[in-house]
Design an enzyme around this catalytic site. Structure first.
Site, PDB file in Angstrom:
ATOM      1  N   THR A  43       0.850  -1.185   0.000  1.00  0.00           N
ATOM      2  CA  THR A  43       0.000   0.000   0.000  1.00  0.00           C
ATOM      3  C   THR A  43       0.889   1.240   0.000  1.00  0.00           C
ATOM      4  O   THR A  43       2.113   1.148   0.139  1.00  0.00           O
ATOM      5  CB  THR A  43      -0.969  -0.003   1.211  1.00  0.00           C
ATOM      6  OG1 THR A  43      -1.971   0.984   0.997  1.00  0.00           O
ATOM      7  CG2 THR A  43      -0.247   0.307   2.525  1.00  0.00           C
ATOM      8  N   CYS A  48      -1.901   7.935   7.275  1.00  0.00           N
ATOM      9  CA  CYS A  48      -2.537   6.698   7.751  1.00  0.00           C
ATOM     10  C   CYS A  48      -1.473   5.702   8.231  1.00  0.00           C
ATOM     11  O   CYS A  48      -0.283   5.900   7.998  1.00  0.00           O
ATOM     12  CB  CYS A  48      -3.351   6.062   6.632  1.00  0.00           C
ATOM     13  SG  CYS A  48      -4.765   7.046   6.119  1.00  0.00           S
ATOM     14  N   HIS A  65      -4.942  -0.824   5.849  1.00  0.00           N
ATOM     15  CA  HIS A  65      -4.587   0.607   5.706  1.00  0.00           C
ATOM     16  C   HIS A  65      -5.568   1.376   6.599  1.00  0.00           C
ATOM     17  O   HIS A  65      -6.702   1.646   6.222  1.00  0.00           O
ATOM     18  CB  HIS A  65      -4.732   1.001   4.233  1.00  0.00           C
ATOM     19  CG  HIS A  65      -4.299   2.381   3.900  1.00  0.00           C
ATOM     20  ND1 HIS A  65      -3.478   2.665   2.835  1.00  0.00           N
ATOM     21  CD2 HIS A  65      -4.578   3.590   4.456  1.00  0.00           C
ATOM     22  CE1 HIS A  65      -3.276   3.965   2.743  1.00  0.00           C
ATOM     23  NE2 HIS A  65      -3.960   4.557   3.714  1.00  0.00           N
TER      24      HIS A  65
END
Lengths: 175, 396
Positions: A43, A48, A65
Site C-alpha cells: 500500500t 494513515c 490501511h
C-alpha cells in the site's frame, strides 16, 4: 490463497517485486488483504497507518490501511478504524491458516504530510491505537517506521515477514 | 399562476454551483498566468474511500500538491495537484521564464505553486460563498511533493469518519485549449456537503442556477454566431422569465409577415426554439452571413434562405448543446423548419402547449447586439410544462 474479495483493492502485479506467477496485491485507503507466499501485499501511506501481520511458518500475511484511531468515533467499514481493523485482520489471518501464537506485526506511516500538526497528531493516535490493540491481542510488534513528513510505500513479503519501506528519492529500507 | 414554478433539483443546483466555482477560478487563473485557462467541473460525486487515493491515476503517482484546509460554514479541503513536469512548467509560466527553465521545486518555486493554489481556491470558494450565502474560507496553503495516495491520506482522515464514501468535486484544466494534467479537488466534510445541499433547496438558489444555465446558453450562442459572421455579436438574456401570452413577440405585431426558424426540441424534452425577425432584418442577417455589404440583399432567394437557415442552425445548436451539457439531458431536436407568416400565426403555434395550462408562458428570450448595435432578432426557447418537470425530476 484466501483473500477476502470485498477488501482486495487490486490484484495486478505492478512491478517485478515478486517471483514469476506471484501476485502483488495493492490495497487502497481503508483496504485490507490477506495473502499466502509467494504473493505479496502493498500500500501507499501518508498520515494513515499500514499494519502488517504475518505468520512466517505458514507463510501467510495480511495488511490493513488504517485511517482513523477509534471505531467509537465514527461509522462504516471496520477496516477504517485502528481497533476494529486489527481485530479483523487477525481474524482473517487465522481463518486463512495462520496460527495466532506465531503472528507478529509491523506498522508503517503516520506522517504529517503538509507539516500539519493536526494530521500528524491523528497519525500518532492511529499508531498508538494500533499498538494498543495489538498488545490487547498479545501480538508482538516486531518493528515500526512511523512519523516524519514523507509518504511511504509499504510492501509485505509473508514468506519472510520482511516489510520493505520506501520513501520517494531514498533507498528502500527493510524492517 | 397556473404553470408550476420551474426550479431545479438540489443536486443539479449544487452541480451548477460547482461548475460556476470552476468558471470563476478559470477567470482568476487566466489573469494570474496571462493565458487562457479553463477549469471544467462536472459537479460533486461520491467516491468510495478506497478509490479516493486513485484520484490522480495510480496511488504511487508522484505529484506536487498544494493543500488548503477550509474553514467557516464549510469544512473540508481543497487540493491542487500536478505531476512534477507540469509543476515546473507552471512555475515557468508564472515567472514568465522560457519553457524548461525550472528544473527543481525549491522554496521560491513552491511559493509560486502555493500562490496558484491560493488564487484558484479563493476564486472557487468565493463563488460558492456567493451562491450559497455561506462563509467559506480557504486557509493558509501548504506544499507537499509525494505519492498521490500519501498526500490524500491526511485529507481523508477528516472526511472518513462516517460512512464509506466521500464527496468530491474534481476539476480538469485546459490551458490554451489543451488538456493539462493538473487536478483541483474540493472535498467537503459530510456535514458540510449536507449544508450545501440544504442551501440548494432554497428556491432562490435553485432559480438562480436555472437562470445561469440560460445565460450560459446565450454566451455559447454568441461565440458561435460571432465566428460565423466574423463580427462581434452579443446575445444576451435575463434567463427565464414569465410573460403574458399576449406579450410574446409583441414588437413584431406591426409587421405583416415575419420570418422564423423553428425547431421542435424533440420527443425527449418537449418544447420549441424559435429565431424570429422581420423582413428588413432578415435581409440584413443574410448580408452578414454572406459576408457582403449591408444592404446588398433586396429579396430572399434560395441562397439567402439557405444562409439564414445556417445562421439559425448555429445559434440554436449552440444554445441547445449548452443546455444539454449543463442539464445533462439529451436533447434530440427535429429538423429545423423555415416559415414566413403573420406574427401571431408563427408565434401562436409555439405557445399552444403552455397556453393550454395558463395565461402566461415561461421562456428564455434573447436580445441581439451586432457590432454594438441592437438588432431586432429574437431567439425564444420555450420548454413545455412537461419539459420543466422533466428538468426537475430527471436530474434528482
Amino acid at each position: 490463497m484466501t483473500v477476502s474479495p470485498s477488501t482486495v483493492e487490486s490484484s495486478v502485479a505492478q512491478e517485478p517485486v515478486a517471483p514469476a506467477g506471484a501476485v502483488v496485491h495493492s490495497i487502497g485507503i481503508a483496504g485490507m488483504c490477506v495473502v499466502k507466499a509467494p504473493d505479496k501485499v502493498r500500500t501507499v501511506l501518508g498520515s494513515c497507518i499500514g499494519v502488517a501481520m504475518y505468520d512466517r511458518v505458514a507463510k501467510i500475511g495480511g495488511m490493513g490501511h488504517v485511517i482513523l484511531p477509534d471505531s467509537t468515533e465514527g461509522t462504516g467499514d471496520p477496516a477504517k478504524f485502528a481497533d476494529t481493523a486489527v481485530d479483523l485482520l487477525l481474524e482473517q489471518l487465522v481463518e486463512a491458516g495462520g496460527v495466532r501464537a506465531r503472528v507478529a506485526a509491523k506498522i508503517v506511516g503516520g506522517a504529517a504530510m503538509f507539516g500539519d500538526e493536526r494530521a500528524g497528531g491523528l497519525g500518532r493516535r492511529n499508531a498508538e491505537s494500533v499498538t494498543a490493540r495489538l498488545a490487547h491481542h498479545k501480538i508482538r510488534l516486531a518493528a515500526s517506521a512511523v512519523g516524519g513528513q514523507r509518504g511511504r510505500k509499504m510492501l509485505l513479503d509473508p514468506a519472510s515477514g520482511m516489510v520493505q519501506v520506501e520513501i520517494i528519492g531514498e533507498t528502500p529500507d527493510t524492517i | 399562476m397556473s404553470c408550476e414554478t420551474p426550479t431545479m433539483a438540489p443536486t443539479e443546483a449544487l452541480r451548477t454551483v460547482a461548475i460556476n466555482g470552476a468558471y470563476n477560478a478559470s477567470r482568476a487563473l487566466s489573469k494570474w498566468l496571462h493565458r487562457g485557462v479553463r477549469l471544467t467541473c462536472n459537479g460533486f460525486r461520491s467516491v468510495p474511500i478506497a478509490d479516493a487515493g486513485l484520484a490522480f491515476g495510480d496511488a504511487e503517482t508522484v505529484v506536487a500538491a498544494v493543500h488548503l484546509p477550509l474553514a467557516g460554514d464549510v469544512t473540508g479541503h481543497m487540493l491542487l495537484a500536478f505531476p512534477e513536469e507540469t509543476a515546473t512548467a507552471l512555475v515557468d509560466l508564472i515567472m514568465q521564464a522560457p519553457s524548461g527553465t525550472t528544473i527543481q521545486l525549491g522554496e521560491l518555486e513552491q511559493s509560486c505553486l502555493e500562490e496558484t493554489g491560493n488564487i484558484v481556491s479563493t476564486a472557487y470558494a468565493n463563488s460558492l460563498s456567493k451562491w450559497l450565502d455561506l462563509h467559506i474560507e480557504p486557509r493558509v496553503p501548504s506544499f507537499a511533493f509525494d505519492m498521490a495516495c500519501a498526500i490524500l491520506d491526511p485529507l481523508l482522515m477528516d472526511l472518513a469518519g462516517f460512512g464509506n464514501e466521500i464527496y468530491v468535486a474534481s476539476t480538469e484544466f485546459l490551458l490554451d485549449g489543451k488538456r493539462f494534467e493538473w487536478g483541483f479537488m474540493l472535498l467537503p466534510s459530510h456535514a458540510s456537503f449536507a449544508v450545501m445541499e440544504s442551501r440548494c433547496n432554497q428556491e432562490s438558489v435553485r432559480a438562480e442556477a436555472l437562470q445561469t444555465i440560460a445565460i450560459n446558453g446565450s454566451f455559447d450562442a454568441s461565440r458561435a454566431i460571432s465566428k460565423l459572421l466574423r463580427r462581434g455579436v452579443k446575445i444576451s438574456t435575463e434567463g427565464f422569465v414569465r410573460m403574458a401570452l399576449d406579450d410574446v413577440g409583441a414588437h413584431f405585431r406591426d409587421d405583416d409577415e415575419i420570418l422564423a426558424w423553428h425547431l421542435d426540441l424533440g420527443t425527449h424534452l418537449h418544447g420549441h426554439a424559435l429565431l424570429v425577425m422581420n423582413n428588413p432584418n432578415a435581409l440584413r442577417f443574410s448580408d452578414l452571413i454572406l459576408q457582403q455589404p449591408v444592404p446588398t440583399t433586396t429579396k430572399l432567394g434560395e441562397l439567402e434562405e439557405s444562409a439564414l437557415q445556417e445562421g439559425a442552425n448555429i445559434i440554436g445548436s449552440a444554445f441547445l448543446n449548452s443546455w444539454s451539457t449543463w442539464l445533462d439531458i439529451e436533447i434530440v431536436p427535429g429538423a429545423p423548419q423555415f416559415v414566413h407568416d403573420a406574427p401571431d400565426a408563427v408565434i401562436g403555434s409555439v405557445l399552444a402547449e403552455q397556453a393550454m395550462v395558463g395565461d402566461d408562458v415561461f421562456l428564455t428570450q434573447t436580445d441581439f447586439v451586432v457590432d454594438g448595435q441592437t438588432v431586432e432578432w429574437m431567439f425564444l426557447l420555450l420548454p413545455a410544462p412537461s419539459a420543466m418537470r422533466l428538468i426537475d425530476s430527471s436530474l434528482k
